[in-house]
Design a protein around this motif. Structure first.
Motif, short mmCIF file in Angstrom:
data_model
loop_
_atom_site.label_atom_id
_atom_site.label_comp_id
_atom_site.label_asym_id
_atom_site.label_seq_id
_atom_site.Cartn_x
_atom_site.Cartn_y
_atom_site.Cartn_z
N GLY A 1 0.82 -1.22 0.00
CA GLY A 1 0.00 0.00 0.00
C GLY A 1 0.84 1.25 0.00
N ARG A 2 0.55 2.16 0.97
CA ARG A 2 1.12 3.50 0.93
C ARG A 2 2.64 3.53 0.80
NH1 ARG A 2 -2.60 7.38 4.64
NH2 ARG A 2 -4.55 6.37 4.12
N LEU A 3 3.34 2.68 1.54
CA LEU A 3 4.81 2.76 1.54
C LEU A 3 5.43 2.00 0.37
CD1 LEU A 3 5.69 2.29 5.32
CD2 LEU A 3 5.37 4.40 4.05
N THR B 1 -8.76 4.20 19.65
CA THR B 1 -7.52 4.15 18.84
C THR B 1 -7.28 2.77 18.25
OG1 THR B 1 -5.15 4.67 18.87
CG2 THR B 1 -6.02 3.53 20.79
N LYS B 2 -6.53 2.77 17.15
CA LYS B 2 -6.01 1.50 16.61
C LYS B 2 -4.69 1.15 17.28
CE LYS B 2 -5.77 2.10 12.01
NZ LYS B 2 -5.72 1.83 10.56
N TYR B 3 -4.17 2.10 18.08
CA TYR B 3 -2.82 1.97 18.66
C TYR B 3 -2.87 2.08 20.18
CZ TYR B 3 -1.60 2.93 13.78
OH TYR B 3 -1.51 2.88 12.42
N GLY C 1 -10.54 0.65 12.53
CA GLY C 1 -10.35 1.55 11.39
C GLY C 1 -11.36 2.68 11.46
N SER C 2 -11.13 3.74 10.69
CA SER C 2 -12.00 4.92 10.73
C SER C 2 -12.32 5.32 12.17
CB SER C 2 -13.30 4.68 9.95
OG SER C 2 -12.99 4.42 8.61
N VAL C 3 -11.25 5.47 12.94
CA VAL C 3 -11.34 5.78 14.37
C VAL C 3 -12.07 7.09 14.61
CG1 VAL C 3 -9.90 6.16 16.42
CG2 VAL C 3 -9.19 4.52 14.71
N GLU C 4 -12.04 7.97 13.58
CA GLU C 4 -12.70 9.28 13.69
C GLU C 4 -14.17 9.16 14.05
OE1 GLU C 4 -10.85 8.23 11.14
OE2 GLU C 4 -9.16 9.62 10.96
N LEU C 5 -14.76 8.00 13.77
CA LEU C 5 -16.18 7.80 14.08
C LEU C 5 -16.45 7.83 15.58
CD1 LEU C 5 -17.17 4.86 11.69
CD2 LEU C 5 -18.26 7.13 11.78
N VAL D 1 -6.54 8.77 19.40
CA VAL D 1 -5.12 8.89 19.04
C VAL D 1 -5.00 8.16 17.71
CG1 VAL D 1 -2.77 8.16 19.56
CG2 VAL D 1 -4.19 9.17 21.35
N ASP D 2 -4.64 8.91 16.65
CA ASP D 2 -4.64 8.32 15.32
C ASP D 2 -3.59 9.00 14.46
OD1 ASP D 2 -5.47 6.50 13.41
OD2 ASP D 2 -7.09 7.78 12.66
N ILE D 3 -3.45 8.44 13.26
CA ILE D 3 -2.51 9.01 12.29
C ILE D 3 -3.16 10.18 11.58
CG2 ILE D 3 -1.43 8.52 10.07
CD1 ILE D 3 -0.94 5.69 11.16
N VAL D 4 -2.43 11.28 11.49
CA VAL D 4 -2.87 12.44 10.72
C VAL D 4 -1.84 12.68 9.64
CG1 VAL D 4 -3.41 14.89 10.78
CG2 VAL D 4 -3.99 13.45 12.74
N GLU D 5 -2.30 12.70 8.39
CA GLU D 5 -1.35 12.95 7.30
C GLU D 5 -1.63 14.35 6.73
OE1 GLU D 5 -1.32 9.87 4.37
OE2 GLU D 5 0.28 10.84 3.21
N THR D 6 -2.70 14.52 6.00
CA THR D 6 -3.04 15.84 5.47
C THR D 6 -3.96 16.60 6.41
OG1 THR D 6 -4.97 14.95 4.34
CG2 THR D 6 -2.91 14.96 3.10
N GLY D 7 -4.63 15.90 7.31
CA GLY D 7 -5.60 16.53 8.21
C GLY D 7 -7.01 16.58 7.64
N THR D 8 -7.15 16.09 6.40
CA THR D 8 -8.46 16.15 5.72
C THR D 8 -9.53 15.34 6.43
OG1 THR D 8 -7.20 16.29 3.67
CG2 THR D 8 -9.56 15.91 3.46
N THR D 9 -9.17 14.13 6.87
CA THR D 9 -10.17 13.27 7.51
C THR D 9 -10.72 13.92 8.78
OG1 THR D 9 -8.91 11.39 6.68
CG2 THR D 9 -10.66 10.89 8.24
N LEU D 10 -9.82 14.52 9.58
CA LEU D 10 -10.26 15.21 10.79
C LEU D 10 -11.20 16.35 10.41
CD1 LEU D 10 -7.03 15.52 13.00
CD2 LEU D 10 -8.91 13.87 13.21
C1 PRP Z 1 -5.52 6.87 8.12
C2 PRP Z 1 -5.80 7.45 9.50
C3 PRP Z 1 -6.77 8.55 9.21
C4 PRP Z 1 -6.34 9.04 7.83
C5 PRP Z 1 -5.52 10.30 7.99
O1 PRP Z 1 -6.52 5.98 7.84
O2 PRP Z 1 -6.30 6.48 10.37
O3 PRP Z 1 -8.09 8.07 9.18
O4 PRP Z 1 -5.54 8.00 7.25
O5 PRP Z 1 -5.16 10.87 6.76
P1 PRP Z 1 -5.43 12.40 6.42
O6 PRP Z 1 -4.95 13.24 7.58
O7 PRP Z 1 -4.60 12.64 5.18
O8 PRP Z 1 -6.89 12.58 6.17
P2 PRP Z 1 -6.43 4.88 6.68
O9 PRP Z 1 -6.74 5.50 5.37
O10 PRP Z 1 -5.12 4.19 6.78
O11 PRP Z 1 -7.64 3.89 7.02
P3 PRP Z 1 -8.30 3.46 8.39
O12 PRP Z 1 -9.14 4.60 8.87
O13 PRP Z 1 -9.13 2.27 8.04
O14 PRP Z 1 -7.20 3.13 9.34
#
Ligand code: PRP
Length: 217
Positions: A13-15, A119-121, A143-147, A158-167
């Motif tokens: 996937g991503r990496l 969290t997933k972590y 997954g989709s911990v934001e829910l 506590v989750d991964i933030v990449e672009t911040g768009t999902t938040l």
């Molecule tokens: C990851 C993470 C966030 C999102 C963050 O989820 O858990 O939901 O990416 O990215 P962003 O800041 O660019 O919006 P992933 O797509 O890996 O799927 P998951 O929610 O099923 O873990």
């Protein structure tokens, strides 16, 4: 006689794309990886390498058990799993961060009640709040911990933030950064002893390439 290939586990996937691009920049022919179809073990003959494609947590498991000599995996999964292996190179790509987030304007640190964190972590989350001497209930989500805060299950995530768009698109915001994340090259402890020359040569090539790329940015 040629040694059997060094086996390197890559996170699917991503990496994956960035790692293959790195190998190609080292001059290795990655045609088999590009044309993999559904195959999971692919040769890079000119590098005497064999690529294994796996999920992040499994990359660590395979490298820890020594069935793969090396691996490429995110610091996020390394922090969560705490495996017995060598983390040799910060590859610089796959950059993102762990963050504590909550609903916008939610007064996360107010009040004395025990907060619930989804969290997933769970291990990363536990040690983050332990450092703060803060007692929290942790709920593991897949997954989709934001829910979880949106549905009222948790005060924060506590989750991964990449672009911040999902938040942003879900009305959440970062409360505090937890840790910076990027891809790492990991090595099995026994492999490093048994095949030291080959592994160190590859590590050196990778480091030089990464430094070159940095200098040209
Ligand atoms: C990851 C993470 C966030 C999102 C963050 O989820 O858990 O939901 O990416 O990215 P962003 O800041 O660019 O919006 P992933 O797509 O890996 O799927 P998951 O929610 O099923 O873990």
């Amino acid at each position: 006689m040629m040694d059997q290939p060094l086996r390197i586990a890559l996170t699917k996937g991503r990496l994956e794309k960035d790692t293959v691009a790195l190998f190609e920049s080292l001059g290795y022919d990655c045609t088999a990886v590009h044309e993999k179809g559904r195959r999971l073990i692919l040769p890079i003959p000119d590098g005497n390498l064999e690529v294994v494609l796996a999920k992040a947590a499994d990359v660590i498991t395979y490298v820890e058990h020594g069935v793969c000599d090396m691996g490429v995996v995110g610091k996020d999964t390394l922090m969560e799993m705490n495996g017995k292996l060598f983390e040799m190179v910060n590859l610089g790509f796959g950059k993102c961060k762990f963050a504590l987030a909550a609903k916008k304007d939610y007064p996360f640190y107010d009040g004395f009640g025990v907060k619930t964190i989804a969290t997933k972590y769970p291990n990363v989350t536990r040690s983050f709040f332990e450092r703060k001497n803060m007692d929290v209930d942790i709920v593991k989500i897949e997954g989709s911990v934001e829910l979880a805060p949106l549905l009222g299950l948790a005060d924060g995530i506590v989750d991964i933030v990449e672009t911040g768009t999902t938040l942003k698109e879900n009305g959440l915001e970062v409360v505090e950064d937890v840790a910076q994340i990027s891809a790492r090259l990991i090595v099995n402890t026994v492999s490093l002893k048994m095949r030291q020359k080959e592994i160190e040569a590859l590590v050196r090539k990778v480091e030089e390439q990464i430094n070159d790329q940095k200098n040209h940015m």
